[in-house]
Design a protein around this motif. Structure first.
Motif: not given
Length: 118
Positions: A12-15, A17-19, A22-25
């Motif tokens: 979850s930490q990795t997720a 920190l990832e991109e 387009a909606h900021g989600q």
């Protein structure tokens, strides 16, 4: 914020920190997996403390678009209610190995016919 972040499982930490999409989600954060992992960690903590002796098994399911769909229509609610009544009737009649269905859905609900299909 870092204290809360450090409590999360590594995936979850990795997720987080990832991109983002387009909606900021946070597109790759599997909230259903996160919840299951947090419950599992808490139960392990309680087991180590001697306050939990049960077993825990989780099965994850991603709802995706299903979780973001609009509220049910009147047809959806009426159909689901009628289908539940049909299923209850089949159980009450002792039917086993059948699927509850409804016929005549193009007519008014009072004309729908419940069925049990093997």
């Amino acid at each position: 914020a870092f204290a809360a972040f450090s409590l999360l499982p590594e995936g979850s930490q990795t997720a987080l920190l990832e991109e983002r999409d387009a909606h900021g989600q946070v597109a790759k954060l599997e909230s259903e997996r996160l919840l299951g992992e947090l419950v599992e960690l808490e139960l392990e903590r309680r087991a180590a403390a001697g306050s939990y002796q049960g077993r825990f098994s989780v099965q994850h399911h991603f709802f995706g678009f299903e979780g973001r769909c609009p509220p049910p229509s009147n047809f959806d609610a009426t159909y689901s209610h009628a289908l539940g009544l049909a299923a209850g009737g089949l159980v009450s009649a002792g039917a086993s190995g059948v699927l509850a269905t409804l016929r005549g859905l193009t007519g008014p609900p009072e004309e729908w016919a419940p069925r049990g299909v093997p």
